[in-house]
Design an enzyme around this catalytic site. Structure first.
Site: not given
Length: 326
Positions: A138-139
């Site tokens: 995930l960012d």
């Protein structure tokens, strides 16, 4: 520094019809299928004395295998006592709910202080699993659910499931603009040529598919539920910006505050102060890599998105009886 290791084994009769890389991943479970595939392509695998092999070659069963393995020493990442919000754990996997401001894997500009460093501290044996068991990311400022493998066999099967699109990942987001209907964005994504930290829709990029449906309308924003078929870097953010509905707060893809006409100062301040992409991985569904049991987890929206949506609702309710909608 590379280490050299001599591996030998015999393909089982029960592996009749399997691809070579699949059969060897089962025969040598301490090594990932991607690593074994690289060894095959590098000519380091001999089957019944033959050295020129391809990963997709079918096995008959009973073949003798010899691998002159070259193992690159993994980077020495530091174990760090970083708290992890663990939603589920067993002997093979763990599922975490990642907060904002936490990078998943060390890289340029983030040498430590990541999910990987936290995993090494929480479960030291995970050092023997490639990338400390991380199979998807995930960012930094995207919140929500991630699955991590605690063993090499679990990681191998999770990666295969991800590639086969057998893992369901759903997100909630708030997009700028009033969207009239759900849909699908099917546009290839590649790294942005001049801006190397950005991604972009590009005809020569990798295939990327994002499905979205509308959960709620506001005056000038839309709450969305999205499902990934593929997992390209920044995929949802790039696809939503591509259809001119970037996510609220997105610093890279145009999520600048765009308050509707007549909005209060308090509401405008909520939009201005939301300083990350409004994106949360809310659902994760997969077949357990070892037991094959279907499992599903949910993560509620983080408080900053709850507050953002509450402000959007309040603004919408204030103007619902007025013709001055936008």
């Amino acid at each position: 520094m590379a280490q050299h290791q001599h591996l030998t084994g015999t393909v089982s009769e029960s592996q009749l019809g399997q691809r070579l890389d699949q059969a060897l991943a089962e025969l040598f479970p301490d090594y990932s299928r991607s690593r074994i595939k690289a060894w095959i392509l590098d000519g380091l695998v001999r089957v019944d004395g033959r050295g020129t092999m391809v990963p997709k070659e079918k096995m008959l069963g009973g073949e003798s295998v010899e691998i002159q393995a070259v193992i690159e020493e993994a980077p020495r990442w530091e174990a760090q006592a970083i708290p992890l919000n663990i939603v589920y754990e067993d002997d093979d996997i763990l599922v975490i709910n990642k907060p904002r401001d936490l990078v998943v894997h060390p890289g340029a500009g983030n040498a430590d202080g990541t999910v990987l460093n936290a995993l090494l501290h929480y479960f030291p044996p995970i050092v023997d699993v490639p990338r400390a068991g991380i199979v998807h990311r995930l960012d930094k400022d995207t919140t929500g659910l991630m699955v991590v493998a605690k063993t090499v066999p679990a990681q191998t099967r999770l990666v295969e499931s991800l590639q086969a699109r057998e893992i369901t990942r759903e997100y909630e987001a708030v997009a700028i603009g009033t969207m009239t209907a759900g849909g699908t964005v099917e546009q290839p994504i590649a790294r942005h040529a001049p801006k190397r930290t950005h991604m972009a829709v590009h005809p020569m990029g990798k295939p990327a598919v994002t499905h979205y449906r509308i959960m709620e309308h506001f005056r000038a924003h839309t709450r969305l539920r999205l499902r990934l078929e593929t997992g390209r870097t920044h995929q949802i953010r790039v696809h939503m910006a591509h259809i001119n509905h970037p996510l609220v707060g997105d610093p890279l893809y145009g999520g600048r505050p765009r308050p509707p006409k007549g909005a209060s100062d308090a509401f405008n301040e909520v939009l201005r102060s939301f300083d990350r992409q409004a994106l949360h991985a809310t659902l994760l569904r997969l077949y357990h890599p070892i037991t094959s049991i279907e499992m599903e987890w949910h993560a509620p929206l983080p408080q900053d998105m709850v507050a953002l949506i509450a402000a959007l609702k309040a603004d919408t309710d204030l103007f619902k009886d007025s013709m001055d909608w936008l």
